[in-house]
Design an enzyme around this catalytic site. Structure first.
Site, mmCIF file in Angstrom:
data_model
loop_
_atom_site.group_PDB
_atom_site.id
_atom_site.type_symbol
_atom_site.label_atom_id
_atom_site.label_comp_id
_atom_site.label_asym_id
_atom_site.label_seq_id
_atom_site.Cartn_x
_atom_site.Cartn_y
_atom_site.Cartn_z
ATOM 1 N N CYS A 154 -5.438 39.714 28.448
ATOM 2 C CA CYS A 154 -6.242 38.816 27.516
ATOM 3 C C CYS A 154 -7.562 38.545 28.201
ATOM 4 O O CYS A 154 -8.657 38.535 27.405
ATOM 5 C CB CYS A 154 -5.495 37.534 27.316
ATOM 6 S SG CYS A 154 -3.674 37.607 26.842
ATOM 7 N N ASP A 168 -14.468 35.653 0.450
ATOM 8 C CA ASP A 168 -13.907 35.099 -0.412
ATOM 9 C C ASP A 168 -12.464 34.494 -0.023
ATOM 10 O O ASP A 168 -11.486 34.130 -0.714
ATOM 11 C CB ASP A 168 -13.290 36.184 -1.395
ATOM 12 C CG ASP A 168 -12.825 37.288 -0.984
ATOM 13 O OD1 ASP A 168 -12.419 37.334 0.338
ATOM 14 O OD2 ASP A 168 -12.728 38.154 -1.624
HETATM 15 C C1 BEZ Z 1 -1.733 40.080 29.761
HETATM 16 O O1 BEZ Z 1 -2.798 39.466 29.171
HETATM 17 O O2 BEZ Z 1 -1.949 40.664 30.845
HETATM 18 C C2 BEZ Z 1 -0.407 40.040 29.257
HETATM 19 C C3 BEZ Z 1 0.145 38.902 28.699
HETATM 20 C C4 BEZ Z 1 1.550 38.713 28.156
HETATM 21 C C5 BEZ Z 1 2.494 40.205 28.504
HETATM 22 C C6 BEZ Z 1 1.773 41.203 29.159
HETATM 23 C C7 BEZ Z 1 0.317 41.206 29.414
#
Ligand code: BEZ
Length: 221
Positions: A46, A138
């Site tokens: 992430c 929209d």
């Molecule tokens: C990650 O962002 O590294 C991750 C988050 C949840 C499960 C697996 C990877």
């Protein structure tokens, strides 16, 4: 069943975010929007995704696309994580250029069908998958993509897709495999040859095929 389909009006939800409370349609205004969800704050994949989104945020701005992320942690966690993300980009003093929605009760994640049943936190609660929603001016859903938590997305591909969505919203064309802006596009099947000839002054070329059917019609826009 929770979730949202192409063409549906995107819910005008209220949410707490790193820029305060928002109502989603007011946040979007007349712009396009991209909402992308993340399983959890302070997680490795992430962090690389948010950092990439921040690095190329000017490209979204050029296309008049408002960005917003979502994760199932609190605003306070999001603010701390945003600093890590910008430090990862070696831009520690710069704020994250888009807000993050705090969905700590998972209400929005359930409403939008974003939970990944195969990924759970230490308490056994499901985490959000990596969803992408692109919303038109929209307020209707133009595209959705759903990746599992274990596979990071490609944000350059999201820009390419937005270029296609914005072009095909204006012109009666479709973009072929691996299309990039400037490449030839295809005339949509519902247009007659006569309509295509009048709509596309750059001309229409057709590829001959064994079936004899003239459905591969290219033009330049
Ligand atoms: C990650 O962002 O590294 C991750 C988050 C949840 C499960 C697996 C990877």
């Amino acid at each position: 069943m929770p979730g949202i389909l192409l063409g549906d009006v995107f819910p005008n939800f209220e949410a707490d975010t790193t820029i305060g409370k928002i109502k989603f349609h007011d946040f979007l205004g007349d712009s396009w929007g991209i909402l992308f969800s993340h399983p959890r704050d302070f997680t490795p994949v992430c962090t690389t995704e948010l950092a990439c989104a921040a690095r190329i945020s000017d490209e979204f701005k050029k296309r008049s696309v408002k960005m917003i992320a979502l994760s199932i942690d609190s605003v306070e966690d999001h603010k701390g994580w945003s600093k890590d993300v910008m430090a990862f980009n070696s831009e520690g003093e710069t704020p994250l250029p888009f807000p993050i929605i705090a969905d700590d009760k998972r209400e929005l994640s359930v409403q939008l069908g974003m939970l990944d049943p195969d990924e759970r936190d230490k308490d056994g609660m499901p985490l959000t998958a990596r969803c992408v929603f692109v919303i038109g001016p929209d307020k209707k859903l133009k595209l959705s993509i759903l990746y599992p938590a274990t596979t990071g997305r490609n944000f350059d591909e999201l820009l390419r897709v937005i270029d296609s969505l914005q072009l095909t919203a204006q012109k009666k064309v479709a973009t072929p495999v691996d299309w990039k802006p400037g490449d030839k596009v295809m005339v949509i099947p519902s247009l007659s040859d006569a309509e295509a000839a009048s709509l596309f002054p750059n001309g229409v070329t057709t590829k001959d095929l064994p079936s004899g059917k003239k459905y591969l019609r290219y033009t330049k826009v």
